[in-house]
Design an enzyme around this catalytic site. Structure first.
Site, PDB file in Angstrom:
ATOM      1  N   ARG A 300       0.825  -1.208   0.000  1.00 32.65           N
ATOM      2  CA  ARG A 300       0.000   0.000   0.000  1.00 32.65           C
ATOM      3  C   ARG A 300       0.864   1.264   0.000  1.00 32.65           C
ATOM      4  O   ARG A 300       0.529   2.251  -0.650  1.00 32.65           O
ATOM      5  CB  ARG A 300      -0.957  -0.030   1.191  1.00 32.65           C
ATOM      6  N   TYR A 436      -6.237  -1.375  -6.850  1.00 34.45           N
ATOM      7  CA  TYR A 436      -5.597  -2.563  -6.263  1.00 34.45           C
ATOM      8  C   TYR A 436      -4.958  -2.273  -4.915  1.00 34.45           C
ATOM      9  O   TYR A 436      -4.832  -1.131  -4.500  1.00 34.45           O
ATOM     10  CB  TYR A 436      -4.640  -3.246  -7.222  1.00 34.45           C
ATOM     11  N   GLU A 437      -4.596  -3.363  -4.225  1.00 34.63           N
ATOM     12  CA  GLU A 437      -4.095  -3.342  -2.844  1.00 34.63           C
ATOM     13  C   GLU A 437      -5.105  -2.717  -1.880  1.00 34.63           C
ATOM     14  O   GLU A 437      -4.763  -2.038  -0.928  1.00 34.63           O
ATOM     15  CB  GLU A 437      -2.751  -2.607  -2.745  1.00 34.63           C
ATOM     16  N   GLY A 438      -6.377  -2.989  -2.122  1.00 37.99           N
ATOM     17  CA  GLY A 438      -7.450  -2.410  -1.320  1.00 37.99           C
ATOM     18  C   GLY A 438      -7.885  -1.107  -1.937  1.00 37.99           C
ATOM     19  O   GLY A 438      -7.120  -0.150  -1.998  1.00 37.99           O
TER      20      GLY A 438
END
Length: 576
Positions: A300, A436-438
């Protein structure tokens, strides 16, 4: 033409990351000014010479799947081999396994330069660094000794396998199974079976092996996210002496056809089609999500870094075009000769906005990285502050990356909407980063739920209090308003209200911290730091403070808004 932002990076490392202070510790003593400058200048030169020239061909030709093998355009294999040979992958990796053990902030700088040069290619080392982090913190001593040295060198790459077709962001719904092996050659290990989607660089030939970190369920696992375990599943099985054995039962069955990042193979991975996919448990059973969050947290931060990367590349391209493109006389000028479009007020506004947002995101990136490094040194307050900063960096950093790329298209005008200038690629590449990545909504939800209550609310409040104390004018007002909203969210707001206002609140906090760090940079430049930025830095910092900070203050009503309005009409009626 890409040019490394070396001066601004060195300023951010010194002022925002506080790398000089980090170098006073025994662990980071090697991060002396000469070493830091050599790394920043060296990776900038490498990225410019080796990775940047592949950016366009990577977008046009992309990755392709041939008989289960991912192929990249000519030049990628050689560029990656040179990256490994020169040791860039090892900058911030643990010294016990062959890394240089330098601050995480310097590792972020390596990725910033590589990603600005070639956004899609950079996802390969970016995921590997996250996998290294997860194994370092959660792997057994044998696993670390077996996998880390070659992952740190870059000879082997790493991936993160979370998402499944039916699960999306709901990891508790995943179905990939891990069955214990009771006897035989692989006794004590597990047979992995399942399908994972959106696996970045899940298959390729640039590294000798691909080390997959895979979330899966044991047979007796509890339901939901409490029943998830983490497994290391290599593309080629690894013998006890570290040499490669036979191919594991794992394969890429297709590549996604995407809007951008075309040179980054986004794979659908199938595990155990023949019942012979062997994996090892990492950490304790049913504690895999905790272990994977180590990798996700790293990722993140580095996705937030991608906002800086695309912002820098798009800004440089827009500036070059605006200085070269001559069109119309300056409004109100007695001289009616056409001028470069950079001289027109609205174009100049866009260029300054792009530059200020990029430098603000960079300042936030290196401040976050510096807090991570202090946490590594044992500073618990800094570690908690880093936890608060990560969702701000990931969400706001990637949102402004998209905005900057969009402004880059606008500066180019009609030429921005055609592919030849490259402005469209920046916009297409940038658009994945808020997802992406949350997703950024998930990041904002994290800030107003878990991070809001860290240390009883003191972690976030202390950060915003520091901004308020060290600022004046609109920036101090913004920090104060953020503190008031945070207090309301903790003490009065319902969960729905907090989530309803989470995205604007996250942006407000991020702008407050970024503006604070930019003002610190401007003061340092006024005191003689970074002489090459003496003209530009005071102006970009002032633009941020007078144009972007007031916009963030204007988000307060949305951040405080009741969720009742969101549900005032049934969802089905919205389509009516």
């Amino acid at each position: 033409m890409y040019r490394p932002a070396t001066a601004d990076q060195l300023l951010a490392l010194e002022v925002c990351a506080g790398i000089g202070e980090l170098a006073q510790s025994e662990r980071f003593a090697a991060a002396e000014p000469d070493m830091v400058a050599a790394i920043v200048e060296g990776i900038g030169a490498f990225a410019t010479g080796e990775w940047a020239p592949l950016n366009r061909v990577g977008d046009v030709e992309g990755a392709r799947l041939e008989n289960g093998v991912v192929r990249l355009p000519d030049g990628f294999a050689e560029a990656y081999a040179h990256y490994v040979e020169q040791g860039w992958n090892a900058i911030a990796a643990p010294a016990d396994f062959g890394g240089q053990g330098l601050p995480f902030a310097l590792g972020c700088n390596v990725l910033e330069n590589l990603g600005t040069a070639n956004f899609a290619f950079n996802l390969l080392p970016m995921l590997t660094t996250g996998a290294i982090d997860a194994l370092e913190h959660h792997g057994s001593e044998d696993q670390k000794a077996l996998y880390l040295p070659k992952m740190i060198s870059g000879e082997w790459s790493g991936t993160m396998n979370l998402t499944e077709p039916q699960a999306g962001s709901d990891l508790g719904a995943l179905r990939t199974a891990a069955t214990p092996i009771e006897d035989g050659e692989h006794a004590g290990k597990y047979r992995i079976a399942g399908t994972k989607i959106y696996i970045t660089w899940g298959e390729h030939e640039l590294a000798d092996n691909v080390i997959h970190l895979v979330l899966a369920r044991l047979p007796d696992a509890p339901e939901g996210s409490r029943g998830i375990s983490l497994f290391v599943v290599p593309k080629y099985r690894v013998k006890p002496d570290g040499s490669l054995g036979p191919r594991n039962d794992v394969k890429c069955v297709s590549l996604e056809h995407k809007l951008g990042i075309n040179a980054s193979p986004t794979c659908v991975m199938s595990y155990g089609d023949s019942g012979d996919c062997i994996g090892e448990l990492v950490g304790a059973p049913n504690r895999g999500l905790m272990a994977m969050f180590t990798m996700m947290n790293n990722a993140r931060i580095n996705v937030g870094n991608q906002g800086v990367q695309i912002g820098e590349r798009a800004t440089q391209a827009a500036l070059a075009y605006a200085l070269d493109r001559v069109q119309s006389a300056r409004a109100g000028s007695p001289d009616k000769s056409p001028v470069a479009i950079a001289e027109h007020p609205d174009v100049r506004r866009m260029l300054l906005r792009m530059k200020a947002l990029t430098e603000g995101a960079r300042a936030l990136l290196y401040y976050t990285a510096g807090q991570v490094d202090r946490g590594t040194l044992g500073d618990a307050a800094a570690a908690a502050r880093a936890e608060c900063l990560v969702p701000m960096l990931k969400a706001w950093g990637t949102d402004v990356g998209v905005e900057i790329a969009s402004l880059g298209v606008q500066v180019h005008g009609g030429m921005g909407f055609v592919e030849e200038t490259g402005a469209a690629q920046h916009y297409r590449d940038a658009r994945i980063a808020p997802i992406y990545e949350g997703t950024n909504g998930i990041q904002a939800a994290d800030l107003v739920t878990r991070k809001l209550g860290l240390d009883g609310g003191a972690a976030l409040d202390a950060l915003l209090a520091d901004v308020e104390r060290d600022s004046d004018g609109a920036l101090a007002d913004l920090a104060r308003t953020c503190r008031e909203i945070a207090r309301w969210m903790r003490e009065e707001a319902s969960l729905d209200d907090r989530l309803s206002g989470s995205v604007p609140f996250t942006a407000m906090c991020a702008v407050a911290v970024a503006g604070w760090q930019l003002s610190r940079q401007a003061r340092a430049v006024a005191d003689g730091a970074a002489p090459s930025l003496a003209e530009s830095k005071p102006v970009t910092a002032r633009f941020f403070a007078t144009r972007i900070v007031p916009e963030a203050l204007g988000l307060a009503a949305s951040a405080r808004g009741s969720a009742d309005l969101l549900y005032a009409v049934p969802a089905a009626a919205l389509a009516g």
